[in-house]
Scaffold this motif. Structure first.
Motif, PDB file in Angstrom:
ATOM      1  N   ILE A   7    -124.457 -58.112  30.277  1.00 46.71           N
ATOM      2  CA  ILE A   7    -125.923 -58.143  30.204  1.00 46.71           C
ATOM      3  C   ILE A   7    -126.525 -57.407  31.391  1.00 46.71           C
ATOM      4  O   ILE A   7    -127.486 -56.645  31.247  1.00 46.71           O
ATOM      5  N   GLN A   8    -125.982 -57.593  32.589  1.00 49.81           N
ATOM      6  CA  GLN A   8    -126.474 -56.873  33.760  1.00 49.81           C
ATOM      7  C   GLN A   8    -126.281 -55.367  33.607  1.00 49.81           C
ATOM      8  O   GLN A   8    -127.168 -54.586  33.960  1.00 49.81           O
ATOM      9  N   ASP A   9    -125.132 -54.952  33.110  1.00 49.69           N
ATOM     10  CA  ASP A   9    -124.883 -53.522  32.916  1.00 49.69           C
ATOM     11  C   ASP A   9    -125.848 -52.909  31.898  1.00 49.69           C
ATOM     12  O   ASP A   9    -126.366 -51.808  32.095  1.00 49.69           O
ATOM     13  N   VAL A  10    -126.101 -53.627  30.831  1.00 50.38           N
ATOM     14  CA  VAL A  10    -127.023 -53.127  29.795  1.00 50.38           C
ATOM     15  C   VAL A  10    -128.440 -53.026  30.344  1.00 50.38           C
ATOM     16  O   VAL A  10    -129.123 -52.011  30.142  1.00 50.38           O
ATOM     17  N   THR A  11    -128.901 -54.051  31.057  1.00 52.62           N
ATOM     18  CA  THR A  11    -130.256 -53.996  31.617  1.00 52.62           C
ATOM     19  C   THR A  11    -130.369 -52.901  32.665  1.00 52.62           C
ATOM     20  O   THR A  11    -131.412 -52.238  32.756  1.00 52.62           O
ATOM     21  N   ARG A  12    -129.364 -52.678  33.464  1.00 48.92           N
ATOM     22  CA  ARG A  12    -129.372 -51.615  34.467  1.00 48.92           C
ATOM     23  C   ARG A  12    -129.459 -50.242  33.787  1.00 48.92           C
ATOM     24  O   ARG A  12    -130.218 -49.364  34.204  1.00 48.92           O
ATOM     25  N   LYS A  20    -132.516 -47.495  34.047  1.00 48.12           N
ATOM     26  CA  LYS A  20    -132.307 -46.098  34.458  1.00 48.12           C
ATOM     27  C   LYS A  20    -132.873 -45.126  33.424  1.00 48.12           C
ATOM     28  O   LYS A  20    -133.463 -44.107  33.782  1.00 48.12           O
ATOM     29  N   ILE A  21    -132.697 -45.453  32.172  1.00 42.79           N
ATOM     30  CA  ILE A  21    -133.246 -44.588  31.119  1.00 42.79           C
ATOM     31  C   ILE A  21    -134.766 -44.558  31.188  1.00 42.79           C
ATOM     32  O   ILE A  21    -135.386 -43.496  31.053  1.00 42.79           O
ATOM     33  N   ARG A  22    -135.388 -45.705  31.412  1.00 40.80           N
ATOM     34  CA  ARG A  22    -136.851 -45.741  31.543  1.00 40.80           C
ATOM     35  C   ARG A  22    -137.321 -44.953  32.756  1.00 40.80           C
ATOM     36  O   ARG A  22    -138.317 -44.239  32.692  1.00 40.80           O
ATOM     37  N   GLU A  23    -136.624 -45.084  33.886  1.00 44.64           N
ATOM     38  CA  GLU A  23    -136.997 -44.322  35.085  1.00 44.64           C
ATOM     39  C   GLU A  23    -136.868 -42.821  34.830  1.00 44.64           C
ATOM     40  O   GLU A  23    -137.732 -42.042  35.233  1.00 44.64           O
ATOM     41  N   PHE A  24    -135.791 -42.418  34.160  1.00 44.90           N
ATOM     42  CA  PHE A  24    -135.607 -41.007  33.838  1.00 44.90           C
ATOM     43  C   PHE A  24    -136.719 -40.506  32.925  1.00 44.90           C
ATOM     44  O   PHE A  24    -137.269 -39.416  33.124  1.00 44.90           O
ATOM     45  N   SER A  25    -137.094 -41.306  31.933  1.00 43.88           N
ATOM     46  CA  SER A  25    -138.159 -40.925  31.013  1.00 43.88           C
ATOM     47  C   SER A  25    -139.506 -40.806  31.729  1.00 43.88           C
ATOM     48  O   SER A  25    -140.256 -39.855  31.510  1.00 43.88           O
ATOM     49  N   ASP A  26    -139.808 -41.771  32.618  1.00 45.81           N
ATOM     50  CA  ASP A  26    -141.064 -41.714  33.364  1.00 45.81           C
ATOM     51  C   ASP A  26    -141.121 -40.505  34.285  1.00 45.81           C
ATOM     52  O   ASP A  26    -142.163 -39.836  34.394  1.00 45.81           O
ATOM     53  N   SER A  27    -140.009 -40.197  34.957  1.00 44.10           N
ATOM     54  CA  SER A  27    -140.009 -39.036  35.849  1.00 44.10           C
ATOM     55  C   SER A  27    -140.142 -37.733  35.045  1.00 44.10           C
ATOM     56  O   SER A  27    -140.812 -36.791  35.478  1.00 44.10           O
ATOM     57  N   ALA A  28    -139.545 -37.680  33.872  1.00 40.38           N
ATOM     58  CA  ALA A  28    -139.680 -36.493  33.025  1.00 40.38           C
ATOM     59  C   ALA A  28    -141.127 -36.332  32.566  1.00 40.38           C
ATOM     60  O   ALA A  28    -141.663 -35.216  32.560  1.00 40.38           O
ATOM     61  N   LYS A  29    -141.786 -37.423  32.204  1.00 42.86           N
ATOM     62  CA  LYS A  29    -143.198 -37.351  31.805  1.00 42.86           C
ATOM     63  C   LYS A  29    -144.070 -36.875  32.965  1.00 42.86           C
ATOM     64  O   LYS A  29    -144.975 -36.055  32.785  1.00 42.86           O
ATOM     65  N   GLN A  30    -143.811 -37.382  34.161  1.00 44.28           N
ATOM     66  CA  GLN A  30    -144.589 -36.948  35.337  1.00 44.28           C
ATOM     67  C   GLN A  30    -144.366 -35.466  35.613  1.00 44.28           C
ATOM     68  O   GLN A  30    -145.315 -34.738  35.934  1.00 44.28           O
ATOM     69  N   ASP A  31    -143.136 -35.003  35.499  1.00 42.84           N
ATOM     70  CA  ASP A  31    -142.847 -33.585  35.717  1.00 42.84           C
ATOM     71  C   ASP A  31    -143.575 -32.708  34.703  1.00 42.84           C
ATOM     72  O   ASP A  31    -144.131 -31.663  35.050  1.00 42.84           O
TER      73      ASP A  31
END
Length: 150
Positions: free
Chosen positions: A30-35, A39-50
């Motif tokens: 469960i910890q690995d899945v949430t992590r 990370k996927i959400r952070e990557f998506s947010d940074s891509a949107k900002q870029d």
């Protein structure tokens, strides 16, 4: 996120996860899945900002949700700048379909009480009588022969 999963399905997933991973390894999984999801959400947010930075200040109101056609159309239909609400409210589909049906059957749309089957051909209003059947030619009348068409 889980709006379409019912409580019975959720219980079945939990039981299945306990059976597959076991009670000892389940917290680690469960910890690995949430992590990974984080990370996927952070990557998506940074891509949107870029992308927003690259587009420049002209597109400061750009929303990525507008790329979904349903959302885009819903947003444009709610926009009243085009006057679409007046058009939508002024359009009566049943009335329009009744007029088309009456025109096809040759009935007069001005007087709804009269239900004559076909209008007279000399009425002079320029209406086409679509209920007429084409005349069958006599046996001695042949259609014109076109050598170029064959």
């Amino acid at each position: 996120m889980f709006n379409d999963i019912g409580p019975l399905e959720l219980v079945a997933l939990v039981v299945l996860a306990v059976l597959v991973f076991g009670p000892d390894k389940l917290p680690k999984v469960i910890q690995d899945v949430t992590r990974t999801i984080r990370k996927i959400r952070e990557f998506s947010d940074s891509a949107k900002q870029d992308i927003r930075q690259e587009l420049g200040p002209e597109f400061k109101d750009f929303e990525f949700e507008d790329l979904n056609p349903k959302t885009f159309i819903r947003k444009q239909m709610e926009n009243d700048e085009l006057g679409l609400k007046e058009l939508r409210n002024g359009f009566d589909l049943k009335k329009e379909m009744a007029e088309v049906t009456d025109a096809v059957h040759g009935r007069d749309t001005d007087s709804l009480a009269s239900t004559s089957s076909t209008p007279s051909s000399g009425s002079g209003r320029g209406r086409v009588d679509m209920s007429k059947k084409p005349e069958t030619p006599a046996a001695e009348d042949r259609p014109p022969f076109d050598a170029d068409a064959t």
